[in-house]
Design an enzyme around this catalytic site. Structure first.
Site, PDB file in Angstrom:
ATOM      1  N   HIS A 171       3.400  17.085 -63.411  1.00  0.00           N
ATOM      2  CA  HIS A 171       2.698  18.067 -62.580  1.00  0.00           C
ATOM      3  C   HIS A 171       2.969  19.460 -63.125  1.00  0.00           C
ATOM      4  CE1 HIS A 171       1.205  15.419 -59.440  1.00  0.00           C
ATOM      5  NE2 HIS A 171       2.392  14.844 -59.357  1.00  0.00           N
ATOM      6  N   CYS A 213      -2.237  19.455 -64.794  1.00  0.00           N
ATOM      7  CA  CYS A 213      -3.170  20.471 -64.322  1.00  0.00           C
ATOM      8  C   CYS A 213      -2.935  21.788 -65.069  1.00  0.00           C
ATOM      9  CB  CYS A 213      -2.995  20.687 -62.815  1.00  0.00           C
ATOM     10  SG  CYS A 213      -3.379  19.223 -61.825  1.00  0.00           S
TER      11      CYS A 213
END
Length: 346
Positions: A171, A213
């Protein structure tokens, strides 16, 4: 008898002269061959590296991040199939999904809902596991600043003729990647670590792939030469998962990694597929996000670089112009001298 001796004496100088002519001719031919040898070397031998290393990092823990571990193990499976041995792979996994009590099939990790391949098979060698996967340990691994007690298997012994593949999944956000949901590495810290590698001659060329991301932000601060960055998403975009396995109950692989592996499955150690082709594996209609590519620091034409220059293992031959002196004395004579002198005393 005297006539025969005279003939033999007359022929000897002539025979020596013939031998000299033959030797000079052979030397000339060898020199001529070496002069043009670079023009005949295949493109794959001009990469400048003779060995490959891979550092594969999952930075997430917890069951709902199953896909991040599957991403990394799938990449491990691919590079190992293409010839990079475990001794040249550093595998860092932040959690053990195979032994998680929620896993309906213990001791397995799958990257496809059909469960064709268990990417956590018996021959997987994990070098850093669980809470060993930290920002500090990652930077130490990359820069070689490890304690003296660190085992050989946890040290990448790359040098200035090594091509290094670094793959990370977890992440992240704009300019950072989280480790263990407790700390993070910034894009500046990562860039400085790679610069240390370059200064310490720990790589020839480096490929950095990140699936997270806003992944593009992680290579935007790079400033060291011979690095190519590949990101699963642009700044401001999310990197999305591919599909759920109903039996497991979570997403099991991310989109970019899924299509990258689909491409790598068609690659063999002798494949002529290029890096330029690999950079097109996940167009926006497949990835939903936009794949980012940074080639400004990379000096070669990606359309002429083989995929196996980073994902495979090479056995290139180094050509040397240094004269080598060989001991041409008879092995029998050497053995006799050994028996007569030192060997009998040992």
């Amino acid at each position: 008898m005297e006539i025969s001796e005279e003939i033999t004496t007359w022929r000897r100088p002539r025979c020596r002269f013939c031998r000299l002519i033959v030797m000079y001719f052979l030397a000339f031919m060898a020199t001529a061959s070496c002069a043009n040898i670079e023009d005949k070397i295949p493109e794959s031998f001009k990469s400048g590296h003779t060995n490959n290393w891979a550092v594969l990092v999952d930075t997430s823990r917890f069951w709902f991040n199953y896909r991040h571990i599957a991403n990394v193990l799938s990449m491990y499976y691919s590079v190992k199939r293409l010839g990079i041995p475990d001794s040249h792979i550093i595998l860092m996994i932040a959690d053990d999904m195979a032994c998680n009590p929620r896993n309906p099939r213990p001791a397995t990790v799958f990257n496809n809902a059909n469960q064709h391949i268990n990417v956590y098979s018996d021959d997987v060698e994990v070098d850093y596991r669980g809470y060993e996967v930290t920002v500090e340990n990652f930077i130490r691994v990359m820069t070689g600043r490890l304690p003296a007690s660190t085992p050989r298997s946890k040290r990448p012994l790359s040098d200035d003729i090594s091509n290094v593949l670094v793959y990370m999944s977890g992440h992240g956000g704009d300019g950072f990647l989280k480790f263990q949901d407790a700390e993070e590495i910034s894009s500046i810290e990562l860039a400085d670590a790679f610069e240390q590698m370059w200064q310490k001659r720990r790589y020839h060329e480096l490929m950095y792939i990140i699936d997270t991301c806003q992944a593009e932000s992680m290579y935007q601060k790079f400033y060291s030469p011979n690095i190519i960055g590949i990101a699963s998403s642009k700044v401001g975009e999310d990197s999305l998962s591919h599909h759920v396995d109903p039996a497991i109950g979570v997403y099991i692989i991310d989109r970019y990694t899924y299509y990258a592996l689909e491409f790598l499955e068609m690659v063999t150690p002798q494949s002529k597929k290029t890096l330029g082709q690999f950079l097109k594996v996940c167009p926006k209609h497949d990835c939903i996000s936009t794949v980012g590519v940074g080639t400004d620091l990379f000096q070669r034409n990606v359309n002429k670089v083989l995929v196996t220059d980073f994902f495979g293992s090479v056995r290139n031959v180094e050509l040397s112009t240094v004269d080598m002196k060989w001991n041409m004395s008879s092995p029998v004579k050497q053995d006799q001298e050994c028996r007569d002198n030192t060997c009998s005393e040992m």
